[in-house]
Scaffold this active site. Structure first.
Site, mmCIF file in Angstrom:
data_model
loop_
_atom_site.group_PDB
_atom_site.id
_atom_site.type_symbol
_atom_site.label_atom_id
_atom_site.label_comp_id
_atom_site.label_asym_id
_atom_site.label_seq_id
_atom_site.Cartn_x
_atom_site.Cartn_y
_atom_site.Cartn_z
ATOM 1 N N ASP A 206 23.948 26.809 -39.629
ATOM 2 C CA ASP A 206 24.678 26.830 -40.902
ATOM 3 C C ASP A 206 24.049 27.975 -41.676
ATOM 4 O O ASP A 206 22.883 27.873 -42.100
ATOM 5 C CB ASP A 206 24.506 25.507 -41.663
ATOM 6 C CG ASP A 206 25.351 25.490 -42.914
ATOM 7 O OD1 ASP A 206 25.370 26.513 -43.625
ATOM 8 O OD2 ASP A 206 26.002 24.476 -43.175
ATOM 9 N N HIS A 207 24.783 29.053 -41.833
ATOM 10 C CA HIS A 207 24.116 30.254 -42.358
ATOM 11 C C HIS A 207 23.607 30.073 -43.784
ATOM 12 O O HIS A 207 22.781 30.849 -44.249
ATOM 13 C CB HIS A 207 25.013 31.497 -42.217
ATOM 14 C CG HIS A 207 26.058 31.619 -43.281
ATOM 15 N ND1 HIS A 207 27.261 30.971 -43.224
ATOM 16 C CD2 HIS A 207 26.070 32.303 -44.450
ATOM 17 C CE1 HIS A 207 27.972 31.264 -44.298
ATOM 18 N NE2 HIS A 207 27.272 32.072 -45.057
ATOM 19 N N HIS A 269 28.225 23.777 -45.527
ATOM 20 C CA HIS A 269 27.455 24.488 -46.556
ATOM 21 C C HIS A 269 27.161 23.636 -47.794
ATOM 22 O O HIS A 269 26.031 23.559 -48.262
ATOM 23 C CB HIS A 269 28.193 25.755 -46.997
ATOM 24 C CG HIS A 269 28.585 26.657 -45.867
ATOM 25 N ND1 HIS A 269 27.817 26.811 -44.745
ATOM 26 C CD2 HIS A 269 29.665 27.458 -45.679
ATOM 27 C CE1 HIS A 269 28.401 27.672 -43.920
ATOM 28 N NE2 HIS A 269 29.528 28.077 -44.463
#
Ligand code: BG6
Length: 520
Positions: A206-207, A269
Site C-alpha cells: 500500500d504505497h 489507503h
C-alpha cells in the site's frame, strides 16, 4: 515552535546497511509504475548506497525489446523523476554513475504471463543471473501488473520452483494493489497465494505506507509521552480523515468505472491512516506486533447494517466545474466513462469503533477526486474545556483543540488552541502551533517506494499488509458495496469539480453539531 532535530535524510540515515544480495524480478516492467516509481526508487537506493553489489534486475515484459533500448526507456523515467522533484537549492543532477550501476544489471525478458512455458524459461534466466551476479539465489518478485494476473503469476512461480526457499536463499513477492475487489475475492486471492507461499514471503503493498508522514504517525504517538495518555474517548471528541485530490479520473476510466472511490481508496489507503491512528499500542515495532494491532482495530469497527449505510455513508460524483481557474469536465463527460455512469468519485462515512478506547468517538472519513485542493490530513478534535471558568467573560466559543497531521502536501503537524488576545479584557483567540517538515529536515526527493522495496529486501514487513489486515478492511466496506449494488435508490450526490464535495457529506457532521475542516 523552536525544535532542534538531528538531520537524517533517507540517504544518510541508512548508510552502511546494504540490502543482502538479490535479484529483483519485475513483472510488468514495461508499465507505467515501473518507469515512474519503481526505477527511480531503485536508482535512489543505489545513490544511498543501499543496494548490494551482487544485485540484478530481470525485467519481465510482454514484448521483446533490445535491452539497450529498454534501459534508455527506463532512464527517461529516472531523469524525469529527478527534474520533477528537484527544486530550488536542492536541485539534484542526474547521477549517471548511480544509474549505470542499475542499468548494467538489467536483463530484459519477454513472455506471456499466462503461459507456463514463460515461467520455465524464467527459471533458467533466474538461475543464470543468480550465478553471474552472485545473488545467492535470493529474489524479490515484484508484481506490477493488472490484478487479474496476481494469482496466476504466484501459482506459476510455485509450479516451476521459483517460490521455494532453499539452501538459505529467500524468495519474496511484492503484490501491488488492488488486492481483490471485495471481501470474497480478497479471501480467494489470499487462499490462492498462500497455497504457494508462506505469509512471511508475501509483501502486500500500500504505497501510502511509504509516505514519510504516514510512518511518522507511529513515531508521533509512541515516541512521545504526551499523546498516548489522552488518545482515547475521555479526551478525543472525534477524528476526521481527509484524502482529497484535485485530479480527475485521468486516463484510467476503464479501471475506475469498475472500481470507484470506495474500492480504490478506502479499504487500503484511508484505512491505513485510520488504523495507525486508532490502533492500540503494539508490544514492539516488530512487523507482526504492529500488524496485529492494526487488524484488531479494523475488526472492532462497528459493522454497518443497511440502515447505517444509508445514514452514515455518502457517495458522490463530480460534475463539471473549475479547478484553479480552469474549466474541467464532469465525470460522465470524461473519455471512456459511460454517459449515465453511477460510479462514485467521492465517498464520506462515519464509523464507530467498538472498544474501550474509542466507544462513542465518531471517525469521519472522506476521499474524493476533483476537489478544491489536494490534501491528505488527519485531524484529532479534542473535547472542549468546561465553559464554567469563562462564564463571566465575553467568550462565545472556545477554540477547539485540534491536532492536525498533514500527510501531503506541506507535510507537518499543527496544534490549534485558545490564547488570550492582548488587552485589558479577557478575550480569547484561536492560534496555531505549526511544525513543518521542510523547515526541519533536509530530505532528498523520494518516490515513497524506496523504503518499501528496501524493507522487502531486508525482510521487514512492518510497512506491508498482512492477510488478516486486508480482509478486515474489505469486511468493513462490504456492507456498503452490497447495499449500493442491490438498492438503486441510494442517492448518488453530484458535486461541482473544484468544490469541497457534496452537501450531503456536510450533513453527516452537522447533525451532531460538528463540521468538516475546510478543504478550500
Ligand atoms: C492510488 C489510486 O492507489 O492512489 C489513485 O488508485 C489515487 O486513484 C492515488 O489517485 C493517490 O495516491 P497519492 O500518492 O497520489 O496520494
Amino acid at each position: 515552535m523552536d525544535v532542534r532535530v538531528e538531520e537524517k535524510p533517507f540517504a544518510q540515515e541508512q548508510q552502511g546497511r546494504k540490502a543482502p544480495p538479490c535479484t529483483l524480478v519485475i513483472f510488468g516492467a514495461g508499465g507505467d509504475l515501473t518507469k515512474r516509481l519503481l526505477m527511480p526508487a531503485i536508482y535512489n537506493l543505489r545513490k544511498a548506497r543501499l543496494l548490494p553489489d551482487q544485485f540484478a534486475i530481470i525485467a519481465v515484459d510482454r514484448t521483446p525489446k533490445p535491452v539497450d533500448a529498454f534501459r534508455d526507456y527506463l532512464a527517461e523515467g529516472v531523469r524525469s523523476f529527478v527534474s520533477d522533484t528537484a527544486s530550488g537549492d536542492a536541485t539534484e543532477p542526474f547521477d549517471k554513475q548511480a544509474w549505470e550501476f542499475v542499468a548494467n544489471r538489467i536483463t530484459h525478458f519477454a513472455g506471456d504471463l499466462t503461459l507456463p512455458d514463460t515461467y520455465a524459461r524464467l527459471y533458467e534466466v533466474h538461475e543464470k543471473t543468480a550465478a553471474v551476479h552472485q545473488t545467492g539465489g535470493n529474489a524479490v518478485f515484484y508484481l506490477a501488473v493488472a490484478s487479474e494476473l496476481f494469482g496466476t503469476i504466484v501459482e506459476n512461480l510455485g509450479v516451476v520452483g521459483l517460490a521455494r526457499e532453499k539452501d538459505g536463499a529467500w524468495r519474496r513477492v511484492i503484490i501491488e494493489k488492488p488486492f481483490g475487489s471485495d471481501l470474497t475475492s480478497a479471501r480467494a486471492l489470499n487462499a490462492q497465494i498462500l497455497k504457494v507461499l508462506s505469509e512471511s514471503q508475501v509483501y502486500r503493498m500500500d504505497h501510502f505506507l511509504g509516505k514519510e508522514t504516514v510512518q511518522n504517525i507511529m513515531v508521533l504517538r509512541f515516541a512521545n509521552g504526551i499523546f498516548e495518555p489522552i488518545w482515547n474517548r475521555d479526551h478525543i471528541d472525534h477524528v476526521q480523515i481527509t484524502v482529497a485530490e484535485t485530479v480527475g479520473v485521468e486516463r484510467r476510466a476503464k479501471f475506475y468505472e469498475a472500481t470507484g472511490a470506495l474500492r480504490d481508496m478506502v479499504p487500503n489507503h484511508v484505512f491505513q491512516l485510520f488504523s495507525l491512528i486508532a490502533m492500540g499500542v503494539p508490544n514492539s515495532f516488530a512487523a507482526d506486533a504492529v500488524r496485529a494491532e492494526k487488524s484488531k482495530v479494523l475488526a472492532a469497527v462497528h459493522p454497518l447494517g443497511d440502515a447505517e449505510v444509508r445514514r452514515s455513508v455518502v457517495r458522490g460524483q463530480y460534475a463539471a466545474g473549475e479547478i484553479r481557474g480552469e474549466r474541467v469536465n464532469g465525470y460522465r463527460e470524461e473519455p471512456g466513462v459511460a454517459p449515465a455512469s453511477v460510479t462514485e468519485t467521492y465517498v464520506a462515512m462515519q464509523l464507530a469503533v467498538d472498544n474501550w478506547r474509542w466507544a462513542g468517538v465518531p471517525f469521519y472519513l472522506r476521499t474524493g477526486k476533483r476537489l478544491s485542493r489536494r490534501t491528505t490530513e488527519i485531524a484529532i478534535h479534542f473535547k472542549q474545556a468546561p465553559f464554567a471558568l469563562f462564564r463571566e467573560t465575553p467568550v462565545d466559543i472556545l477554540t477547539p483543540n485540534v491536532l492536525a497531521l498533514q500527510i501531503q502536501p506541506d507535510e507537518g503537524v499543527s496544534l490549534q488552541f485558545s490564547a488570550k488576545v492582548p488587552g485589558p479584557e479577557i478575550a480569547l483567540g484561536g492560534v496555531r502551533m505549526n511544525f513543518s517538515y521542510k523547515d526541519y529536515f533536509k530530505t532528498a526527493p523520494t518516490t515513497g517506494y524506496e523504503t518499501l522495496v528496501y524493507d522487502c529486501m531486508i525482510g521487514d514487513a512492518i510497512l506491508f499488509n498482512r492477510d488478516d489486515g486486508v480482509e478486515a478492511g474489505w469486511a468493513v466496506v462490504q456492507p456498503i458495496l452490497d447495499l449500493w449494488q442491490n438498492d438503486k435508490t441510494v442517492a448518488l450526490e453530484r458535486y461541482d469539480a473544484g468544490s469541497a464535495g457534496p452537501e450531503a457529506a456536510e450533513t453527516l457532521l452537522w447533525r451532531s453539531g460538528r463540521r468538516w475542516r475546510p478543504i478550500v
